[in-house]
Design an enzyme around this catalytic site. Sequence first.
Site, PDB file in Angstrom:
ATOM      1  CE  LYS A   9      -3.983  -2.202   2.280  1.00 23.52           C
ATOM      2  NZ  LYS A   9      -4.992  -2.078   3.385  1.00 23.52           N
ATOM      3  CE1 TYR A  49      -9.348  -3.289   0.281  1.00 24.89           C
ATOM      4  CE2 TYR A  49      -8.458  -1.440  -0.967  1.00 24.89           C
ATOM      5  CZ  TYR A  49      -8.273  -2.513  -0.109  1.00 24.89           C
ATOM      6  OH  TYR A  49      -7.022  -2.828   0.357  1.00 24.89           O
ATOM      7  CG  PHE A  57     -13.372   1.370   6.962  1.00 25.66           C
ATOM      8  CD1 PHE A  57     -12.864   0.759   5.822  1.00 25.66           C
ATOM      9  CD2 PHE A  57     -14.014   0.572   7.908  1.00 25.66           C
ATOM     10  CE1 PHE A  57     -12.994  -0.599   5.605  1.00 25.66           C
ATOM     11  CE2 PHE A  57     -14.149  -0.805   7.702  1.00 25.66           C
ATOM     12  CZ  PHE A  57     -13.632  -1.382   6.545  1.00 25.66           C
ATOM     13  NE  ARG A  85      -5.608 -12.022   5.662  1.00 27.45           N
ATOM     14  CZ  ARG A  85      -6.319 -10.877   5.618  1.00 27.45           C
ATOM     15  NH1 ARG A  85      -6.583 -10.287   4.452  1.00 27.45           N
ATOM     16  NH2 ARG A  85      -6.751 -10.320   6.719  1.00 27.45           N
ATOM     17  CB  THR A  91      -7.088  -5.681   9.964  1.00 28.44           C
ATOM     18  OG1 THR A  91      -7.513  -6.882   9.322  1.00 28.44           O
ATOM     19  CG2 THR A  91      -7.502  -4.473   9.141  1.00 28.44           C
ATOM     20  NE  ARG A 102      -2.334  -5.418   7.172  1.00 28.03           N
ATOM     21  CZ  ARG A 102      -3.486  -5.981   6.831  1.00 28.03           C
ATOM     22  NH1 ARG A 102      -3.984  -6.945   7.579  1.00 28.03           N
ATOM     23  NH2 ARG A 102      -4.127  -5.585   5.748  1.00 28.03           N
ATOM     24  CG  ASN A 112      -3.692  -2.092   6.845  1.00 29.20           C
ATOM     25  OD1 ASN A 112      -3.546  -1.808   5.660  1.00 29.20           O
ATOM     26  ND2 ASN A 112      -4.731  -2.761   7.297  1.00 29.20           N
ATOM     27  CG  HIS A 115      -5.300  -6.397  -0.318  1.00 26.79           C
ATOM     28  ND1 HIS A 115      -6.548  -6.405   0.275  1.00 26.79           N
ATOM     29  CD2 HIS A 115      -5.332  -7.367  -1.278  1.00 26.79           C
ATOM     30  CE1 HIS A 115      -7.293  -7.341  -0.315  1.00 26.79           C
ATOM     31  NE2 HIS A 115      -6.585  -7.932  -1.255  1.00 26.79           N
ATOM     32  CD  GLU A 126      -8.571  -9.736  -3.450  1.00 22.76           C
ATOM     33  OE1 GLU A 126      -9.433  -9.463  -2.596  1.00 22.76           O
ATOM     34  OE2 GLU A 126      -7.375  -9.959  -3.160  1.00 22.76           O
TER      35      GLU A 126
HETATM   36  P1  IDP Z   1      -7.708  -6.888   5.760  1.00 18.66           P
HETATM   37  O1  IDP Z   1      -6.950  -5.907   4.902  1.00 18.66           O
HETATM   38  O2  IDP Z   1      -6.896  -7.344   6.936  1.00 18.66           O
HETATM   39  O3  IDP Z   1      -8.251  -8.041   4.956  1.00 18.66           O
HETATM   40  P2  IDP Z   1     -10.426  -5.846   5.822  1.00 18.66           P
HETATM   41  O4  IDP Z   1     -11.389  -6.040   6.944  1.00 18.66           O
HETATM   42  O5  IDP Z   1     -10.666  -6.624   4.567  1.00 18.66           O
HETATM   43  O6  IDP Z   1      -8.956  -6.112   6.401  1.00 18.66           O
HETATM   44  O7  IDP Z   1     -10.427  -4.290   5.490  1.00 18.66           O
HETATM   45  C1  IDP Z   1      -9.832  -3.812   4.310  1.00 18.66           C
HETATM   46  C2  IDP Z   1      -9.011  -2.593   4.624  1.00 18.66           C
HETATM   47  O8  IDP Z   1      -9.869  -1.549   5.071  1.00 18.66           O
HETATM   48  C3  IDP Z   1      -8.004  -2.779   5.772  1.00 18.66           C
HETATM   49  O9  IDP Z   1      -6.785  -3.328   5.356  1.00 18.66           O
HETATM   50  C4  IDP Z   1      -7.822  -1.365   6.258  1.00 18.66           C
HETATM   51  O10 IDP Z   1      -6.915  -0.645   5.420  1.00 18.66           O
HETATM   52  C5  IDP Z   1      -9.219  -0.783   6.078  1.00 18.66           C
HETATM   53  N1  IDP Z   1      -9.974  -0.886   7.344  1.00 18.66           N
HETATM   54  C6  IDP Z   1     -10.535  -1.991   7.866  1.00 18.66           C
HETATM   55  N2  IDP Z   1     -11.146  -1.727   9.023  1.00 18.66           N
HETATM   56  C7  IDP Z   1     -10.958  -0.410   9.240  1.00 18.66           C
HETATM   57  C8  IDP Z   1     -11.373   0.488  10.293  1.00 18.66           C
HETATM   58  O11 IDP Z   1     -12.029   0.105  11.262  1.00 18.66           O
HETATM   59  N3  IDP Z   1     -10.985   1.784  10.143  1.00 18.66           N
HETATM   60  C9  IDP Z   1     -10.270   2.227   9.084  1.00 18.66           C
HETATM   61  N4  IDP Z   1      -9.854   1.420   8.089  1.00 18.66           N
HETATM   62  C10 IDP Z   1     -10.204   0.121   8.153  1.00 18.66           C
HETATM   63 MG    MG Z   2      -9.678  -8.064   3.426  1.00 20.18          MG
END
Ligand code: IDP
Ligand code: MG
Length: 137
Positions: A9, A49, A57, A85, A91, A102, A112, A115, A126
Amino acid sequence: MERTLSIIKPDAVKKNVIGKIIDRFENNGLRVVSIKKILLSEVIAGNFYAIHKERPFFNDLVRFMTSGSVVVIVLEGENAVKKNRELMGDTDPKKAIKGTIRADFAESIDANAVHGSDSLENAKNEIAFFFSQAEIQ
Ligand code: IDP
Ligand code: MG
């Protein structure tokens, strides 16, 4: 053998840690099949997304993902989806185990570092979203 999609990212690209992150993959049995550095448009990031469209968010996520270049990578290896993962960590970088990408390279849940596809089916979709057949031979 599985394939999965990783995205380095904008925060990690700006920190100049592309190589350090790819090192983690290569040192843990994953191989780079295809790779490109691109600037996502709002439309592309929003479509990628789309699953999160209703989340509070979503707009911040699209803004962040278009704030600078990203590196999109197809990884291959045994249990590649789960392995990636695990290497990524939680996350929320504050909850991620030390030694994960991370925990080591990211500061906040919205910036973070990486992805990673969360299932084999999503990985297939994807990968097809970003790469043509010719690019992943
Ligand atoms: P992941 O990337 O670990 O799979 P997901 O739940 O799929 O997590 O969320 C996608 C992306 O959205 C996260 O990597 C993060 O950048 C963002 N995100 C997820 N939850 C939050 C939140 O509560 N606040 C702000 N950004 C979030
Ligand atoms: Mg995800």
